[in-house]
Design a protein around this motif. Structure first.
Motif, short mmCIF file in Angstrom:
data_model
loop_
_atom_site.label_atom_id
_atom_site.label_comp_id
_atom_site.label_asym_id
_atom_site.label_seq_id
_atom_site.Cartn_x
_atom_site.Cartn_y
_atom_site.Cartn_z
N GLU A 1 -34.36 21.22 -21.24
CA GLU A 1 -34.10 21.52 -19.83
C GLU A 1 -35.40 21.60 -19.04
O GLU A 1 -35.45 21.16 -17.88
N VAL A 2 -36.43 22.18 -19.66
CA VAL A 2 -37.73 22.27 -18.98
C VAL A 2 -38.29 20.87 -18.73
O VAL A 2 -38.79 20.57 -17.64
N ARG A 3 -38.19 20.01 -19.76
CA ARG A 3 -38.69 18.64 -19.59
C ARG A 3 -37.90 17.90 -18.50
O ARG A 3 -38.47 17.17 -17.69
N GLN A 4 -36.58 18.10 -18.51
CA GLN A 4 -35.76 17.46 -17.48
C GLN A 4 -36.10 17.99 -16.09
O GLN A 4 -36.19 17.23 -15.12
N GLU B 1 -32.89 23.35 -26.66
CA GLU B 1 -32.19 23.04 -25.41
C GLU B 1 -33.01 23.50 -24.20
O GLU B 1 -33.06 22.82 -23.18
N ARG B 2 -33.65 24.67 -24.35
CA ARG B 2 -34.48 25.15 -23.24
C ARG B 2 -35.65 24.21 -22.99
O ARG B 2 -35.97 23.90 -21.84
N ASP B 3 -36.28 23.74 -24.08
CA ASP B 3 -37.40 22.80 -23.92
C ASP B 3 -36.92 21.51 -23.26
O ASP B 3 -37.63 20.94 -22.42
N ARG C 1 -29.22 29.14 -34.31
CA ARG C 1 -28.85 29.20 -32.90
C ARG C 1 -30.08 29.39 -32.02
O ARG C 1 -30.17 28.80 -30.93
N ALA D 1 -31.18 26.92 -29.23
CA ALA D 1 -31.36 27.37 -27.85
C ALA D 1 -32.76 27.05 -27.35
O ALA D 1 -32.95 26.65 -26.19
N GLU D 2 -33.74 27.21 -28.22
CA GLU D 2 -35.12 26.90 -27.82
C GLU D 2 -35.29 25.41 -27.57
O GLU D 2 -35.96 25.01 -26.61
#
Length: 387
Positions: free
Chosen positions: A175-178, A171-173, A164, A168-169
């Protein structure tokens, strides 16, 4: 999740303490028989020790072949008490997999082998109550299975937490790229909106200086002054836009420039001063409009006037703005298309209207840009009143 997915990699220290614990268990178990074997049944001593060494070697493959190694340990326990440590580790390791189709047969085999060992391979001099002997046997087997299942459950829980955390990491990366991509697109739109109309004005005045040779010194000076002032405004606005790239607030004042309702008339007057003919009509009270929505409206009008100045500099541009809190706000920009291509026109990038469409879509509005049959270019933008 498969058992193989959450089995941890063993370090050298893990191997050492497991080996030490196995030798301790084997020493305690074999200590009750080794004297009798050496004195009265030397063959049993050799067989016990040989099976013990065999199980200690086989237990190395307990993870790749758990059932086979546990079976060997259970069968060897009938005759060999020196294999007790390796057999216990094999049983615990099998139980960490928490596969009942593997555990139940091995528990049954362990009980059968234990009973046969007590009946046929027991030291005659040792007399213990039957209930005590078999009670200890059942308790030991149950303890090994329970301990192994607890370890397996804990390993699976830790593996799920780790998975998990990695998800999560990731997904966070993502989101950061987006977010970076969206921010870059936003900054690109800001750069285009802020600078395009200024640079097009500079280009028009510079073109006039290049092509017209009938200007007197006062006209040339006024034209150069206009180019200078427009360039200064472009640099100032560029600094303001670049403020969004600064790490901390206050690096550019204002850091994110916000247009005000009265700036629409200022924008129209600036373009009129540059030589454009504009008919401007506004029947909406824009002071009550959401600042974010008004900023989009301002940028749309700015881009529409810039396009008109670039592609139809001599045409009359009609701008109409109307709306209210319930109906939203409508922006209509209409200008005739030129009869022939203008050699002085700036290269067409095609990005201005794309930026307008993106801004309007992000604001929840609608946008259309079309050429009518009577050779007019019409830009229509509708925006909701509030965010």
């Amino acid at each position: 999740m498969r058992p193989e997915d959450y089995q941890p990699t063993l370090t050298w220290w893990s191997h050492i303490w497991r080996l030490s614990l196995m030798l301790l268990i084997s020493g305690i178990a074999w200590g009750t028989r080794v004297g009798y074997q050496w004195e009265h049944a030397r063959w049993w001593f050799v067989l016990d020790l040989g099976l013990g060494v065999l199980t200690y070697i086989a237990v190395w493959w307990r993870r790749s072949h758990p059932v086979a190694v546990a079976t060997l340990g259970n069968v060897a326990s009938m005759v060999s008490t020196s294999s007790a440590g390796a057999g216990a580790l094999a049983m615990v390791s099998l139980s960490t997999r928490r596969q009942w189709r593997e555990i139940i047969p091995q528990v049954g085999l362990s009980l059968v082998c234990g009973v046969l060992g007590e009946e046929f391979f027991n030291v005659p001099d040792v007399e213990e109550p039957l209930v005590l002997r078999y009670g200890i046997m059942v308790a030991v087997i149950a303890t090994m299975v329970a301990w192994g299942m607890y370890i397996g459950s804990r390993r699976e829980l830790l593996a799920s937490w780790r998975a998990r955390a990695m998800l999560a990491e990731a997904e966070r990366d993502a989101e950061v790229r987006q977010a970076r991509s969206v921010e870059r697109a936003r900054i690109a739109r800001e750069m285009h909106d802020v600078l395009a109309h200024r640079i097009s004005t500079i280009s028009m005045y510079a073109g006039a200086l290049s092509y017209r040779d009938d200007l007197d010194r006062a006209q040339i000076r006024d034209t150069a002054q206009t180019i200078r002032e427009t360039s200064h405004r472009a640099l100032t606005e560029l600094r303001e836009v670049l403020g969004v790239l600064r790490e901390g607030p206050g690096d550019a004042e204002p850091e994110q420039p916000q247009a005000l309702p009265e700036d629409l008339e200022v924008l129209v007057e600036e373009n009129r001063a540059s030589g454009m003919r504009i008919e401007y009509h506004c029947s909406a009270d824009l002071t009550q409009m959401s600042p974010a929505r008004f900023r989009t409206l301002y940028r749309c009008l700015q881009e529409a006037l810039t396009n008109a100045r670039k592609h139809a500099p001599a045409a009359t541009v009609t701008v109409r703005i109307k709306g209210d809190e319930e109906a939203g706000v409508d922006l209509l920009v209409d200008n005739p298309l030129p009869l022939r291509a203008d050699d002085m026109a700036l290269p067409r990038s095609g990005l201005g209207l794309v930026g307008v469409a993106e801004r309007v879509a992000l604001s929840g509005g609608r946008q259309s840009a079309l050429r009518t049959d009577d050779r007019h270019f019409v830009l229509h933008v509708w925006l909701p009143w509030q965010s």
